[in-house]
Design an enzyme around this catalytic site. Structure first.
Site, PDB file in Angstrom:
ATOM      1  N   ASP A 117       0.879  -1.176   0.000  1.00 51.53           N
ATOM      2  CA  ASP A 117       0.000   0.000   0.000  1.00 51.53           C
ATOM      3  C   ASP A 117       0.916   1.227   0.000  1.00 51.53           C
ATOM      4  O   ASP A 117       2.124   1.104   0.230  1.00 51.53           O
ATOM      5  CB  ASP A 117      -0.876  -0.014   1.268  1.00 51.53           C
ATOM      6  N   SER A 118       0.318   2.385  -0.222  1.00 55.18           N
ATOM      7  CA  SER A 118       1.103   3.628  -0.135  1.00 55.18           C
ATOM      8  C   SER A 118       1.632   3.835   1.290  1.00 55.18           C
ATOM      9  O   SER A 118       2.554   4.616   1.482  1.00 55.18           O
ATOM     10  CB  SER A 118       0.224   4.811  -0.504  1.00 55.18           C
ATOM     11  N   CYS A 140      -4.405  -1.383  -1.953  1.00 53.67           N
ATOM     12  CA  CYS A 140      -4.596   0.063  -2.066  1.00 53.67           C
ATOM     13  C   CYS A 140      -5.571   0.307  -3.221  1.00 53.67           C
ATOM     14  O   CYS A 140      -5.288  -0.097  -4.357  1.00 53.67           O
ATOM     15  CB  CYS A 140      -3.236   0.697  -2.352  1.00 53.67           C
ATOM     16  N   ASN A 141      -6.701   0.917  -2.920  1.00 54.18           N
ATOM     17  CA  ASN A 141      -7.697   1.190  -3.965  1.00 54.18           C
ATOM     18  C   ASN A 141      -7.125   2.119  -5.033  1.00 54.18           C
ATOM     19  O   ASN A 141      -7.400   1.972  -6.221  1.00 54.18           O
ATOM     20  CB  ASN A 141      -8.933   1.856  -3.362  1.00 54.18           C
ATOM     21  N   THR A 142      -6.317   3.075  -4.587  1.00 54.97           N
ATOM     22  CA  THR A 142      -5.761   4.078  -5.505  1.00 54.97           C
ATOM     23  C   THR A 142      -4.778   3.415  -6.476  1.00 54.97           C
ATOM     24  O   THR A 142      -4.850   3.623  -7.691  1.00 54.97           O
ATOM     25  CB  THR A 142      -5.055   5.180  -4.677  1.00 54.97           C
ATOM     26  N   GLU A 178      -0.982   8.474   9.027  1.00 52.62           N
ATOM     27  CA  GLU A 178       0.426   8.076   8.855  1.00 52.62           C
ATOM     28  C   GLU A 178       1.347   8.694   9.913  1.00 52.62           C
ATOM     29  O   GLU A 178       2.517   8.353   9.984  1.00 52.62           O
ATOM     30  CB  GLU A 178       0.932   8.487   7.463  1.00 52.62           C
ATOM     31  N   CYS A 182     -11.011   3.232   0.662  1.00 50.66           N
ATOM     32  CA  CYS A 182      -9.561   3.432   0.845  1.00 50.66           C
ATOM     33  C   CYS A 182      -9.181   2.563   2.038  1.00 50.66           C
ATOM     34  O   CYS A 182      -9.859   2.596   3.075  1.00 50.66           O
ATOM     35  CB  CYS A 182      -9.262   4.899   1.125  1.00 50.66           C
ATOM     36  N   HIS A 216      -6.897   2.725   4.194  1.00 54.35           N
ATOM     37  CA  HIS A 216      -6.597   3.446   5.442  1.00 54.35           C
ATOM     38  C   HIS A 216      -7.857   3.641   6.293  1.00 54.35           C
ATOM     39  O   HIS A 216      -7.784   3.653   7.519  1.00 54.35           O
ATOM     40  CB  HIS A 216      -6.017   4.830   5.140  1.00 54.35           C
TER      41      HIS A 216
HETATM   42  N1  DGL Z   1      -4.772   3.240   1.191  1.00 48.10           N
HETATM   43  C1  DGL Z   1      -4.898   3.729  -0.116  1.00 48.10           C
HETATM   44  C2  DGL Z   1      -6.201   3.361  -0.796  1.00 48.10           C
HETATM   45  O1  DGL Z   1      -6.745   2.333  -0.483  1.00 48.10           O
HETATM   46  C3  DGL Z   1      -4.496   5.065  -0.536  1.00 48.10           C
HETATM   47  C4  DGL Z   1      -4.100   6.120   0.310  1.00 48.10           C
HETATM   48  C5  DGL Z   1      -3.299   7.148  -0.410  1.00 48.10           C
HETATM   49  O2  DGL Z   1      -2.088   6.972  -0.413  1.00 48.10           O
HETATM   50  O3  DGL Z   1      -3.852   8.108  -0.934  1.00 48.10           O
HETATM   51  O4  DGL Z   1      -6.672   4.071  -1.640  1.00 48.10           O
END
Ligand code: DGL
Length: 269
Positions: free
Chosen positions: A16-17, A79-81, A157, A189, A191
């Site tokens: 993930d990010s 990570c969805n993004t 974070e 997301c 997070h």
């Molecule tokens: N956790 C990530 C997601 O599921 C992205 C968070 C991010 O870095 O913007 O989209």
């Protein structure tokens, strides 16, 4: 026998990010307790949600290459993004099962009685072609209220207690959901999984919160079973390694340890 079957004890790579994908890691651990796991938090580049296509693809590619070099037998884009931006590209470049995550629009619309559904996600996810296609395919019968949530990922974070700042952000971002009288909320997301209790407190128990880490874990199970690559029970609990691109390991270890409620020491990835 293909290489993926040759050594079933190879780890599953999850990235993930930042720390959001730990919600997926937890779900995989529960679903597949015999699997070794390597988690990569790309915290030096978080948040992905405010980055461009090419930046997200480039980072996803580099992190995936690190996990491939560590002999992972499958990659989970937790990570969805990054899934919206890069999963197709990764699948075309890497010859391993690659499992992504996307907002649960379909289950939310199916479960909603009022057909008023809310979605929280990053700016990038909500403006992606992948998300638009999800809504076109599964969202037509519902009124969907979307909200991008800048600031939530960055705050999660940080080491230390930032509950006041998180509460302010949630109050702002959940206001349109209250106004729209949704009965189902999608956490788009990874997070945000760590905020589900705070969200429930604000929206009340009449709003169902839909989160997708469990579905991703079941999909990882299915995909590994399909290629006969599930680890066999060894009698000992397999390892989890935690890697990060962040420079400050003490800072990252503190954030991860707090979320996982355990003392975790990160390594440079
Ligand atoms: N956790 C990530 C997601 O599921 C992205 C968070 C991010 O870095 O913007 O989209």
């Amino acid at each position: 026998m293909s290489s993926i079957q040759a050594d079933r004890s190879r780890p599953i790579g999850v990235f993930d990010s930042g720390i959001g994908g730990l919600s997926v890691l937890r779900a995989i651990r529960k679903e597949l307790p015999d699997e070794s796991l390597i988690y990569f938090a790309d915290s030096a580049y978080a948040p992905y949600g405010d980055r461009t296509d090419s930046e997200i693809i480039q980072r996803s590619r580099e992190v995936t290459q690190t996990l491939v070099a560590l002999d992972c037998k499958a990659i989970v884009v937790a990570c969805n993004t990054a899934t919206a931006a890069a999963v197709a590209q990764l699948r075309s470049e890497v010859d391993l099962p690659i499992i992504g995550i996307e907002p649960g629009v379909k289950p939310a619309v199916e479960r909603s009685l009022s057909k008023r559904v809310g979605i929280l996600a990053t700016r990038y996810t909500l403006s992606s072609a992948k998300y638009r296609s999800l809504v076109e395919r599964f969202g037509a019968t519902a009124e969907i209220t979307v909200q991008a949530c800048p600031g939530l990922v960055e705050t999660l974070e940080l080491p230390g207690d930032h509950s006041l700042r998180l509460a302010q952000l949630l109050d702002t971002y959940l206001q349109p959901m209250r106004a729209a009288k949704i009965d189902t909320l999608v956490l788009g997301c990874t997070h945000y999984s760590f905020l589900s209790e705070a969200i429930r407190t604000r929206l009340g128990t009449d709003v169902e919160i839909l989160d997708t880490p469990g579905a991703v874990a079941r999909e990882v199970h299915r995909r590994l079973a399909e290629v006969s690559a599930l680890a066999q029970c060894s009698g000992t609990l397999p390892s989890i390694r935690y890697l990060t691109s962040a420079k400050d390991l003490a800072h990252s270890s503190a954030v991860v340890s707090k979320l996982m409620e355990s003392n975790i020491v990160l390594e440079h990835g």
